[in-house]
Design a protein around this motif. Sequence first.
Motif, short mmCIF file in Angstrom:
data_model
loop_
_atom_site.label_atom_id
_atom_site.label_comp_id
_atom_site.label_asym_id
_atom_site.label_seq_id
_atom_site.Cartn_x
_atom_site.Cartn_y
_atom_site.Cartn_z
N SER A 1 0.78 -1.14 0.01
CA SER A 1 -0.05 0.11 -0.02
C SER A 1 1.01 1.11 -0.10
N SER A 2 0.19 2.23 -0.23
CA SER A 2 1.06 3.57 -0.30
C SER A 2 0.52 4.63 1.00
N THR A 3 1.48 5.32 1.25
CA THR A 3 1.18 6.20 2.61
C THR A 3 1.57 7.54 2.27
N LEU A 4 0.70 8.55 2.25
CA LEU A 4 0.98 10.02 1.87
C LEU A 4 1.12 10.55 3.49
N ILE A 5 2.25 11.31 3.75
CA ILE A 5 2.51 11.95 5.05
C ILE A 5 2.68 13.60 4.70
N LEU A 6 1.37 14.28 5.21
CA LEU A 6 1.26 15.78 4.98
C LEU A 6 1.31 16.50 5.88
N GLY A 7 1.72 17.55 5.64
CA GLY A 7 2.32 18.61 6.97
C GLY A 7 3.10 19.68 6.44
N PRO A 8 2.95 20.87 7.51
CA PRO A 8 3.88 21.98 7.04
C PRO A 8 5.36 21.70 7.17
N ALA A 9 6.18 22.38 6.89
CA ALA A 9 7.54 22.45 6.86
C ALA A 9 8.11 22.19 8.38
N GLY A 10 8.88 21.14 8.53
CA GLY A 10 9.44 21.05 9.94
C GLY A 10 8.74 20.21 10.92
N THR A 11 7.66 19.85 10.27
CA THR A 11 6.83 18.97 11.26
C THR A 11 7.20 17.44 11.54
N GLY A 12 8.17 16.78 10.50
CA GLY A 12 8.81 15.48 10.82
C GLY A 12 8.35 14.66 9.63
N LYS A 13 7.85 15.11 8.70
CA LYS A 13 7.52 14.14 7.68
C LYS A 13 8.44 13.15 7.23
N SER A 14 9.82 13.37 6.95
CA SER A 14 10.85 12.70 6.81
C SER A 14 11.07 11.60 7.98
N THR A 15 11.10 12.18 9.21
CA THR A 15 11.16 11.25 10.10
C THR A 15 10.23 10.36 10.40
N PHE A 16 8.98 10.51 10.10
CA PHE A 16 8.10 9.55 10.38
C PHE A 16 8.31 8.44 9.04
N SER A 17 8.61 8.98 7.71
CA SER A 17 8.67 8.10 6.81
C SER A 17 9.78 7.07 6.79
N PHE A 18 11.00 7.60 7.53
CA PHE A 18 12.25 6.82 7.90
C PHE A 18 12.17 5.82 8.92
N GLN A 19 11.13 6.09 9.82
CA GLN A 19 10.91 5.40 10.94
C GLN A 19 10.06 3.85 10.48
N PHE A 20 9.29 4.04 9.25
CA PHE A 20 8.75 2.85 8.62
C PHE A 20 9.87 2.12 8.13
#
Length: 503
Positions: free
Chosen positions: A271-290
């Motif tokens: 499946s595909s997951t979209l992580i949405l949010g303003p700059a600095g909220t940690g979108k990259s951190t969430f994705s790399f956690q997976f």
Amino acid sequence: MNSAAPATKARTGVSGLDTILAGGLSTGHVFLLEGNPGAGKTTIALQFLIEGARLGELGLYITLSETESELRAGAASHGMVIDGNIEIFEVVPPESLLDADQQQSLLYSSDLELGETTREIFAAFERVKPRRVVLDSLSEIRLLAQSSLRYRRQILALKHYFARQGATVLLLDDLTSDVLDKTVHSVVHGVIHLEELAPNYGSERRRLRIMKYRGQAFRGGFHDFIIQTGGVVVFPRLVAAEHRSSYLRDQISCDIPKLDLLLGGGIERGSSTLILGPAGTGKSTFSFQFLVAAIRRGEKAAAFIFDEELGLLLARLKVLGMDLEAMRDAGQVHIEQLDAAELSPGEFAHRVRDCVDKLGAKTVIIDSINGYQASMPDENSLVLHMHELLQFLNRQGANTFLTVAQHGLVGDMKAPVDVTYLADTVILLRYFEAAGKVRRAVSVIKKRTGFHEDTIREYRIGANGLTLGGPLVGFQGVLRGVPEFIDTAKSLLSTDGGDSGNS
């Protein structure tokens, strides 16, 4: 003499082009390769002849525009070797036609030049007896013919002559004399059209399209290609329906129990997951956690970074307990930083596909769609490219994580392009103010594959990575960034820096 037996298809020797042509060019036919100067016609033609020479077929390059030394220099720049199986025949006007004292007064010199040129071409063919022929270029013949009727008759004569000899012929046209003249299109067996586009910023983009191929199915539409050392490389347009595989649709964990709870038990495989949010909220951190969780399960992964400098990203993640550099050195993850100004959408899709097919990556991160969009000609193309790419990855059992940076920090925020309907799961990150501090909140607003929590949880990024708290039941308006206290602040994470909220 050539002892090689003609094949059903003549392979072009151009990576990716034979895939689009369903195996190559039908032997014994005449094809047109057209495009503006610099589009890559000569390079493709040389690869076509060199591939034939590799198979033991004699080749003949007839040039009316470039000199033999120019062709050999161009081939040498790509590391190509023009050996004895390939002859370059340079057509030059007769000396009498270059002498001003011998110019004809009763006949147009073009009448004599055209006839003489044709005789030289036929004589060269009879001498070499090639299986593959390149004629460069038709613009010179069109100028000699002067009228469309004589030009068409000349092309028909060339076609019938080569057809009787059983040769596979590439006619090159640089479209400099009359771009509206489609005479050759109706005569030849197939047409390959090359285009070169110049964006406002960045390197030129090249693409090709098969405009005609008699009696043969082919992959239609535009296909990106590049010219690099070694020749032309074509990236066939990705068609997800052609790629299917079977896999177990189980749920996978991110190794953070409270985030798994928020996701209804985890993310479904494929499946595909979209992580949405303003700059600095940690979108990259969430994705790399997976991604790190996938590597701990013994799987391979790939990450394509458009925005952040790679060294800075690796250093930042290492502070959070994610040593991506060590994982990369161990061959567990492929991390690549991309320059959207230098990359076409087709080449990017090809790189992603290679990681899945060759590396066996089961987790793919694209960070971010904002950077990916910069390589697209327009927003509609981005959505179409993303649809095919996500469908392909899903059918291979790979989990895809996309990040999108929204404009603004709090209040009404918008994304540069709406791809939420393409993703199977959408994770929304937000800033909010509480107790005199700027805090972060996470919620899952969409999950196609099953149940998910409808709560909003606070999270913190610290030395131990991601820390999630309980549902923010004491607030209202967190998603707007301006919450109201309706109970107490007891649901907020403590400020002691601990990670007990993950347990």
